[in-house]
Scaffold this active site. Sequence first.
Site, PDB file in Angstrom:
ATOM      1  N   HIS A 315       3.638 -39.650  19.607  1.00 55.55           N
ATOM      2  CA  HIS A 315       3.907 -38.706  20.693  1.00 55.55           C
ATOM      3  C   HIS A 315       2.986 -37.501  20.541  1.00 55.55           C
ATOM      4  CE1 HIS A 315       6.091 -36.248  23.551  1.00 55.55           C
ATOM      5  NE2 HIS A 315       6.349 -35.334  22.639  1.00 55.55           N
ATOM      6  N   ASN A 316       2.469 -36.974  21.673  1.00 59.05           N
ATOM      7  CA  ASN A 316       1.564 -35.813  21.606  1.00 59.05           C
ATOM      8  C   ASN A 316       0.531 -36.001  20.500  1.00 59.05           C
ATOM      9  OD1 ASN A 316       2.984 -34.626  23.671  1.00 59.05           O
ATOM     10  ND2 ASN A 316       3.992 -33.091  22.409  1.00 59.05           N
ATOM     11  N   GLU A 345      -0.845 -41.038  22.815  1.00 63.50           N
ATOM     12  CA  GLU A 345      -0.581 -40.297  24.053  1.00 63.50           C
ATOM     13  C   GLU A 345      -1.697 -39.298  24.328  1.00 63.50           C
ATOM     14  OE1 GLU A 345       3.029 -37.806  26.209  1.00 63.50           O
ATOM     15  OE2 GLU A 345       2.877 -37.780  24.030  1.00 63.50           O
ATOM     16  N   ASP A 347      -2.336 -36.127  27.012  1.00 67.55           N
ATOM     17  CA  ASP A 347      -1.894 -35.223  28.084  1.00 67.55           C
ATOM     18  C   ASP A 347      -3.132 -34.617  28.736  1.00 67.55           C
ATOM     19  OD1 ASP A 347       0.697 -35.738  27.484  1.00 67.55           O
ATOM     20  OD2 ASP A 347       1.266 -33.686  27.031  1.00 67.55           O
ATOM     21  N   HIS A 360      -1.293 -29.431  25.247  1.00 63.80           N
ATOM     22  CA  HIS A 360       0.104 -29.386  25.683  1.00 63.80           C
ATOM     23  C   HIS A 360       0.197 -28.324  26.762  1.00 63.80           C
ATOM     24  CE1 HIS A 360       4.591 -29.389  25.002  1.00 63.80           C
ATOM     25  NE2 HIS A 360       4.284 -30.663  24.986  1.00 63.80           N
ATOM     26  N   GLU A 394      -0.542 -39.089  30.272  1.00 62.87           N
ATOM     27  CA  GLU A 394       0.258 -38.100  30.998  1.00 62.87           C
ATOM     28  C   GLU A 394      -0.719 -37.339  31.898  1.00 62.87           C
ATOM     29  OE1 GLU A 394       3.568 -37.338  31.186  1.00 62.87           O
ATOM     30  OE2 GLU A 394       3.838 -39.238  30.140  1.00 62.87           O
TER      31      GLU A 394
END
Length: 762
Positions: A315-316, A345, A347, A360, A394
Amino acid sequence: MDPEGSRIQDDPDVRVMMAGSTLRKVKSKSWKKPRHFRLLEDGLTFWYKSRWAGRSHSTFSVTEVEAVREGHQSEVLLSLAEEFPADVCFTLVFRGRQGNLDLVAESPEEAKAWIQGVRKVIHKAQTMDAKERLDQYPFTVVHFRVWWVWDWFQKADKNKDGKMNFKEVRTLLKMMNVEMNEEHALRLFTMADKSESGSLEIEQFVHFYKILTQRDEVWKVFQDYSGDGEKLLLDELESFLSIEQQEGEQSSRRAQELIDRYEPSETAKKQSAMSLDGFQIYLCSREGSVFNPEHRELHQDMNQPLSHYFISSSHNTYLLEDQLRGQSSLEAYIQALKRGCRCVEVDCWDGSDGEPVVYHGHTLTSKILFRDVISTLKEYAFKASDFPVILSLENHCCLEQQTVMAQHLSQILGDVLLTSLLDGQVPQQLPSPQELRGKVLLKAKKINGPGDCVDETLMDEVSDEEETANDDAESLPTEDPSAECLKKSKCKLSRELSDLVVYCKSVHFQGFEHARSQAKCYEMSSFSESKAKKLAKDAGTDFVQYNTRQLTRIYPGGRRTDSSNYNPQEMWNVGCQIVALNFQTAGLEMDLNDGLFGQNGCCGYVLKPDFMRDANTQFGPEKPKELRGYKPLRLSIQVISGQQLPKVNQKEGSIVDPLVRVEIYGVPQDQAKEETSHINNNGFNPVWNETLNFVIHAPDLALVRFEVEDYDKASRNDFIGQFTLPFTCIQAGYRHIHLLSKDGTAIPPSSLFVNISISELE
């Protein structure tokens, strides 16, 4: 003598390192300072200091270094490319979460010597023979090259005269985490001081070390099976392997193999016998480990649909620290991929110059370029595993920058990116990891299904994590302050980007009933941890059935701004495949992740139990007794002893008071923990001889975690080390558990010695 060991000292590159070089240590554009580096005579320790540091210096072991990268292969060195050419730059990559070391040499020749030299000593350290590492056979200086013992000698030898007086030995014992009365220590010292000089030279110190590390508990096991107390004959070793190690029919063949592999005495080998030294080497070896070495290898069926596997997921992935102010870094992707992570991931947000950036959103985390992330993925995706990598996107970008993203994905990844159906047919089930070897799959929104031809641009919803934020009781308000505007106006989805999605189309979850009747195998949904927990509790069997057909991704709740993790076991219990964790955050949750994925060649894919692959399964984690073929097992663990546990408090004279806790993670009925008493002031060779018992109701889902702590009656116990593995990978019998640090890296020679029994519950 070891000819390779002697050659390494004569290697011209190693000689350059031993002579020493002034290298620039670089931390940023403004922090570039010269340091004098050299390799010490042990061939295993790097020493460095600044010219202004007086007598103070720093050291690190070659065993801490994982790799050397040439040129501008770090963000810092890349930012200084105009100042320092690539041929004088290199990076030392450390194991675990320790920061890397960026260095600049004074010339290309010097840089090359260090790059090649470090690689040679890393290789030498990694390929040391088991006998050499354990110091169990004729002791010469070369054979003694075990980094931790040499390091003890170096640190205790305060006046650096190559000898150790009794005062230095007493200091050494404290460093080795052992409280020993002075009279006993002096007696051992005198036994080792053959020259009666009042000091120990290196070979005498080795003798002292061997007396100190004598294992009475191993000797007792040896005596139980040895007819003459001196050796184990072939049939005696066979009996031990059959009765104690539960190796059954293969014990006869294995006995001879183990003698050939681990017995140091040629005389004993000729007699097909094993000495006490050989027996101890075997017990400390890979074959003697609690983790079945056959399960370490790639051994599972890799031809089933993707939905039938647990998939190691991050995640992230771009973050090295927390989610508010942490640093975004390409290094975070490299580290995750090297640990076998198969779902990363990204973003993506609009960059100011038309180039999409990764960070983020709406926080103070730093930004990195999307194209650099994809380049890093191209280089590192398949170094640890050949099986497919899922790129979880994302997407917060405008239409134009989405098109730029699509161009970067296509141009940088090329044929590695899967952009069309494998056989041209709309699938009824997902392809297998085997069929997708060497491919990157994009997980993102898609305008339509695979194989469909629709030309119009879809007005798409917001990202997965935003669309589930309202369902997440733990979530902060959505991270994007303009989310409400986005929801009202809808955000356009680039056709070029949409076309790159094949088997991982992100969709909003509309319930298990809808999924049964309408959903396609290539559609997948993301759930916050709290939403997934609620579904697991309210409809566990439905969730398990759903996950036999479709992929599910779980991510940490919005309040975890410190990048903490949730317990992944709850999600695996209902068959969720992509259980995304913050890889940068050490702790129990990542221990469980490393434990599950430590099997099957660490390839990042673990086949789910058969009752989680049957679309008509009635399994639910709350009711394991209803499982067809239900057969609970009894796990009995005799915790015998510990070996050379690391100190947790570096204060002078501080010695640990260790205890061992065993924890079971699995279905709710299997959650359990038991612990031993603590041993006062002995981290060197504590002996417990205590037995802990458990009943396992769903063995195929259970993980077993061994944790050693430093007992403190006034405050919380300190962590010393741990080891986690699947219950199905445990080897019964007398086994060593080689402990890992909080970072999940090895801390040799620290271990536990246990006797494990597994039997059916009567």
